[in-house]
Design a protein around this motif. Structure first.
Motif, PDB file in Angstrom:
ATOM      1  N   GLU A   1     -11.109  -1.569  -0.093  1.00  0.00           N
ATOM      2  CA  GLU A   1     -10.158  -1.844  -1.128  1.00  0.00           C
ATOM      3  C   GLU A   1      -8.872  -2.388  -0.355  1.00  0.00           C
ATOM      4  OE1 GLU A   1     -11.144   1.276  -0.177  1.00  0.00           O
ATOM      5  OE2 GLU A   1      -9.674   2.743  -0.023  1.00  0.00           O
ATOM      6  N   ASP A   2      -8.522  -2.235   0.900  1.00  0.00           N
ATOM      7  CA  ASP A   2      -7.560  -3.099   1.439  1.00  0.00           C
ATOM      8  C   ASP A   2      -7.812  -4.504   1.503  1.00  0.00           C
ATOM      9  OD1 ASP A   2      -5.913  -0.766   2.180  1.00  0.00           O
ATOM     10  OD2 ASP A   2      -7.430  -0.398   3.471  1.00  0.00           O
ATOM     11  N   HIS A   3      -9.108  -5.018   1.730  1.00  0.00           N
ATOM     12  CA  HIS A   3      -9.497  -6.318   1.733  1.00  0.00           C
ATOM     13  C   HIS A   3      -9.807  -6.855   0.524  1.00  0.00           C
ATOM     14  CE1 HIS A   3      -9.654  -6.587   6.181  1.00  0.00           C
ATOM     15  NE2 HIS A   3      -9.388  -5.174   6.133  1.00  0.00           N
ATOM     16  N   MET A   4     -10.103  -5.853  -0.398  1.00  0.00           N
ATOM     17  CA  MET A   4     -10.029  -6.629  -1.916  1.00  0.00           C
ATOM     18  C   MET A   4      -8.672  -7.053  -2.457  1.00  0.00           C
ATOM     19  SD  MET A   4     -12.116  -6.943  -4.461  1.00  0.00           S
ATOM     20  CE  MET A   4     -12.132  -7.015  -6.319  1.00  0.00           C
ATOM     21  N   ILE A   5      -7.698  -6.232  -2.203  1.00  0.00           N
ATOM     22  CA  ILE A   5      -6.582  -6.594  -2.804  1.00  0.00           C
ATOM     23  C   ILE A   5      -5.541  -7.029  -1.575  1.00  0.00           C
ATOM     24  CG2 ILE A   5      -6.537  -5.142  -4.794  1.00  0.00           C
ATOM     25  CD1 ILE A   5      -4.894  -2.922  -3.392  1.00  0.00           C
ATOM     26  N   GLY A   6      -6.011  -6.925  -0.290  1.00  0.00           N
ATOM     27  CA  GLY A   6      -4.924  -7.251   0.813  1.00  0.00           C
ATOM     28  C   GLY A   6      -4.409  -6.273   1.178  1.00  0.00           C
ATOM     29  N   VAL A   7      -3.890  -6.227   2.705  1.00  0.00           N
ATOM     30  CA  VAL A   7      -3.571  -5.096   3.511  1.00  0.00           C
ATOM     31  C   VAL A   7      -2.027  -4.999   3.293  1.00  0.00           C
ATOM     32  CG1 VAL A   7      -3.284  -4.499   5.779  1.00  0.00           C
ATOM     33  CG2 VAL A   7      -5.302  -5.268   5.069  1.00  0.00           C
ATOM     34  N   ARG A   8      -1.705  -3.815   2.667  1.00  0.00           N
ATOM     35  CA  ARG A   8      -0.087  -3.340   2.568  1.00  0.00           C
ATOM     36  C   ARG A   8       0.135  -2.333   3.509  1.00  0.00           C
ATOM     37  NH1 ARG A   8      -0.445  -3.735  -2.822  1.00  0.00           N
ATOM     38  NH2 ARG A   8      -1.883  -2.151  -2.642  1.00  0.00           N
ATOM     39  N   GLY A   9       1.020  -2.280   4.196  1.00  0.00           N
ATOM     40  CA  GLY A   9       1.501  -1.077   4.942  1.00  0.00           C
ATOM     41  C   GLY A   9       2.527   0.013   4.430  1.00  0.00           C
ATOM     42  N   ASN A  10       2.720   0.896   5.376  1.00  0.00           N
ATOM     43  CA  ASN A  10       3.481   2.153   4.682  1.00  0.00           C
ATOM     44  C   ASN A  10       4.743   2.105   5.486  1.00  0.00           C
ATOM     45  OD1 ASN A  10       3.082   2.946   7.469  1.00  0.00           O
ATOM     46  ND2 ASN A  10       1.660   4.356   6.921  1.00  0.00           N
ATOM     47  N   THR A  11       5.300   1.054   6.105  1.00  0.00           N
ATOM     48  CA  THR A  11       6.438   0.988   6.754  1.00  0.00           C
ATOM     49  C   THR A  11       6.753  -0.545   6.804  1.00  0.00           C
ATOM     50  OG1 THR A  11       5.576   2.453   8.367  1.00  0.00           O
ATOM     51  CG2 THR A  11       7.474   1.084   9.274  1.00  0.00           C
ATOM     52  N   ILE A  12       8.216  -0.682   6.590  1.00  0.00           N
ATOM     53  CA  ILE A  12       8.499  -1.912   6.514  1.00  0.00           C
ATOM     54  C   ILE A  12       9.388  -2.489   7.786  1.00  0.00           C
ATOM     55  CG2 ILE A  12      10.434  -3.375   5.147  1.00  0.00           C
ATOM     56  CD1 ILE A  12       8.150  -2.622   3.607  1.00  0.00           C
ATOM     57  N   LEU A  13       9.118  -3.466   8.192  1.00  0.00           N
ATOM     58  CA  LEU A  13       9.785  -4.158   9.498  1.00  0.00           C
ATOM     59  C   LEU A  13      10.623  -5.630   9.137  1.00  0.00           C
ATOM     60  CD1 LEU A  13       6.710  -3.928  11.818  1.00  0.00           C
ATOM     61  CD2 LEU A  13       8.752  -2.430  11.813  1.00  0.00           C
ATOM     62  N   VAL A  14      11.994  -5.637   9.860  1.00  0.00           N
ATOM     63  CA  VAL A  14      12.408  -7.018   9.565  1.00  0.00           C
ATOM     64  C   VAL A  14      12.688  -7.336  10.889  1.00  0.00           C
ATOM     65  CG1 VAL A  14      14.504  -8.050   8.950  1.00  0.00           C
ATOM     66  CG2 VAL A  14      13.570  -6.139   7.337  1.00  0.00           C
ATOM     67  N   ASN A  15      12.242  -8.646  10.973  1.00  0.00           N
ATOM     68  CA  ASN A  15      12.144  -9.243  12.352  1.00  0.00           C
ATOM     69  C   ASN A  15      11.644  -8.358  13.505  1.00  0.00           C
ATOM     70  OD1 ASN A  15      13.342 -11.361  11.207  1.00  0.00           O
ATOM     71  ND2 ASN A  15      15.691 -10.910  11.959  1.00  0.00           N
ATOM     72  N   GLY A  16      10.719  -7.473  13.169  1.00  0.00           N
ATOM     73  CA  GLY A  16      10.149  -6.291  14.234  1.00  0.00           C
ATOM     74  C   GLY A  16      10.873  -5.166  14.176  1.00  0.00           C
ATOM     75  N   THR A  17      11.957  -4.870  13.453  1.00  0.00           N
ATOM     76  CA  THR A  17      12.687  -3.928  13.571  1.00  0.00           C
ATOM     77  C   THR A  17      12.590  -2.795  12.386  1.00  0.00           C
ATOM     78  OG1 THR A  17      14.363  -5.738  14.122  1.00  0.00           O
ATOM     79  CG2 THR A  17      15.238  -3.292  14.129  1.00  0.00           C
ATOM     80  N   LEU A  18      12.395  -1.575  12.738  1.00  0.00           N
ATOM     81  CA  LEU A  18      12.135  -0.508  11.788  1.00  0.00           C
ATOM     82  C   LEU A  18      13.625  -0.026  11.585  1.00  0.00           C
ATOM     83  CD1 LEU A  18       9.264   1.859  12.861  1.00  0.00           C
ATOM     84  CD2 LEU A  18      11.117   2.532  11.142  1.00  0.00           C
ATOM     85  N   ASN A  19      13.779   0.262  10.178  1.00  0.00           N
ATOM     86  CA  ASN A  19      15.142   0.757   9.749  1.00  0.00           C
ATOM     87  C   ASN A  19      16.083   0.006  10.210  1.00  0.00           C
ATOM     88  OD1 ASN A  19      13.774   2.718   8.130  1.00  0.00           O
ATOM     89  ND2 ASN A  19      14.102   4.218   9.902  1.00  0.00           N
TER      90      ASN A  19
END
Ligand code: C2O
Ligand code: CU
Ligand code: CU
Length: 511
Positions: free
Chosen positions: A211-229
């Motif tokens: 299903e991830d490949h059907m709709i595309g891979v979505r994560g559970n964690t957001i990164l900005v420029n590789g920075t968490l929070n």
């Protein structure tokens, strides 16, 4: 405890909404550190030797600290995760040498750049492990926030996910002369937004569920420029954010947590005619926008993702759930700590930005139809649909049948051969129940209409990637300029990287 409905109400009322940090995180590593200083990718101006600006990039493996106490295995360019920000100017000659120190084929594509086919870094230019490839071109385009990323055949998804991406800034005389924040890392900030899955040990995981490949891979964690929070401390009253949706498949609907407006000054490929005041901005994967945020004052606020009314029409079973879940999620992206300047200090923006020559529809000599298709028709669903009725009604998952005009990406098939200098209209029609961001290499297009409606305020400018809604139709117009190359094609594709990898891509030639 506020419920999602309450949070949404609050947002609509225009007051403070605070999404829980890491709100996506059912699987994420426990104890994500709060308020980490936003990482700013190093700025690379290259070395000018007489006639050319030279950059040297190395694709490499590395270890990255997203969490305080864990080293996560990642890939990067001249570093462990993501790459430096490349900066160049309209008119100059550029040479970028890319060395592949990875253990698989790769290549870098300069997304948004108007370059000759052999310098484009598409799947025809793969770099073997240990190999080197050089892209040489003249910059021939207005100031813009572009980017670069892996475009290896069938491997763009996992390679970008591991970290093969970076930002590329083009400047020109217009951008130099405008009174806009332009001190890199101080008031002019790259904001590469991505989502990733971390497991309980802090490993970055690229899922292989169907299903991830059907709709595309979505994560559970957001990164900005590789920075968490991430947290950014603004030193000036105006901050320019160069927003890039660098996610594999997730759409973002961006807003500020204090309900304030912000001003969009650029679309994918350059400055707009004038600043556009917005409270929300949607970016699908691959799209960019530059915005100016008022960072006077003392109260911290956030760049957040707000839930949207379901943009995806019901599909079946599990897929509907996953798509709706994405639409419903609220989360923080970046905390902004304002400068402390008083609100009575001046905040000004240029009234005019760039001049845009709007291409009249009558300039087009050809209209092409691009049908975006998935999950049907190949008859090899193998019963893997989401429910008992799915196979009969929808043809099942089709084992990855992501197509354009009935065809999966085929290196030997050229969809369109275009004579250099021709203006064309492409009508992109989405025959599926989910959004696809449609990207055309090399050309900068203008949006003529969305099913008879004018383009959104946020997309009135040059674009290279466009949000095509479920069962929607978008008409774009572009001039396909030379130089021609009778041997090497350019790509057009869905920028959900798993869709691209699984075949929702085609080729055109400029001759
Ligand atoms: Cu950013 Cu062909 O892609
Ligand atoms: Cu591209
Ligand atoms: Cu797609």
């Amino acid at each position: 405890m506020t419920t999602r409905r309450d949070a949404l109400k609050t947002l609509l009322a225009g007051s403070m909404i605070v999404a829980a940090p890491n709100a996506l995180g059912a699987l994420a590593y426990i104890d994500p550190p709060l308020g980490q200083k936003l990482k700013i990718p190093p700025l690379l101006d290259g070395e000018v030797n007489g006639v050319e600006r030279n950059f040297s990039l190395t694709l490499q493996q590395g270890l990255t600290r997203f969490y305080h106490d864990v080293d996560t295995a990642t890939w990067g360019i001249n570093g462990s995760y993501l790459g430096p920000t490349l900066r160049m100017r309209d008119g100059e000659r550029v040479r970028i040498q890319v060395s592949n120190n990875l253990n698989e084929n790769s290549v870098l594509h300069w997304h948004g750049m108007n370059v000759p086919a052999k310098a484009d870094g598409g799947p025809h230019q793969h770099i073997m492990p240990g190999g080197t490839w050089t892209a040489a071109f003249q910059v021939r385009q207005p100031a813009a926030s572009c980017w670069y990323h892996s475009h290896a055949m069938h491997l763009s998804g996992p390679q970008v996910y591991k970290g093969l991406a970076g930002m590329l800034i083009v400047n020109d005389d217009t951008s130099d002369q405008l009174d806009l924040p332009s001190e890199y890392g101080v008031d002019d900030i790259p904001v590469i937004i991505q989502d990733r899955i971390f497991d309980r040990e802090g490993n970055m995981v690229y899922p292989h569920r169907m299903e991830d490949h059907m709709i595309g891979v979505r994560g559970n964690t957001i990164l900005v420029n590789g920075t968490l929070n991430p947290l950014f401390h603004a030193r000036s009253g105006r901050t320019r954010l160069r927003l890039l949706n660098g996610a594999n498949a997730r759409n973002f609907t961006l807003a500020l947590s204090n309900g304030q407006t912000f001003w969009q000054i650029a679309t994918d490929c350059g400055l707009m005619e004038e600043p556009v005041e917005l409270t929300q901005l949607v970016l699908t994967p691959g799209e960019r926008a530059e915005i100016i945020v008022d960072t006077r004052g003392t109260e911290p606020f956030k760049l957040i993702n707000v839930p949207v009314p379901a943009s995806n029409v019901p599909y079946y079973g599990l897929f509907t759930e996953l798509l709706m879940e994405m639409d419903r999620q609220a989360f923080d992206i970046l905390t902004l700590e304002p400068s402390g300047l008083s609100l009575s200090d001046q905040f000004s923006l240029p009234r005019q930005l760039a001049h845009i020559d709007w291409i009249p529809e009558s300039a087009a000599t050809t209209t092409r139809l691009m049908l975006l298709q998935m999950g049907e028709g190949q008859g090899n669903g193998g019963g893997q649909g989401g429910g008992p009725r799915s196979r009969r009604e929808f043809g099942g998952w089709g084992g990855g049948s992501h197509k354009i005009n009935g065809r999966k990406m085929d290196m030997n098939f050229i969809e369109a051969t275009i004579i250099a200098g021709t203006t064309e209209i492409w009508e992109i029609s989405n025959e599926t129940p989910m959004i696809h961001p449609f990207h055309i290499h090399k050309v900068h297009f203008q949006i003529l209409e969305r099913k008879g409606m004018p383009p959104l305020a946020s997309e009135r400018g040059f674009k290279d990637t466009v949000n095509v809604p479920p069962h929607g139709r978008v008409k774009v117009i572009a001039k396909f300029t030379g130089p021609g190359d009778p041997m090497i094609p350019y790509m057009f594709h869905c920028h959900i990287l798993e869709h691209e990898d699984h075949g929702m891509m085609g080729q055109f030639m400029i001759v």
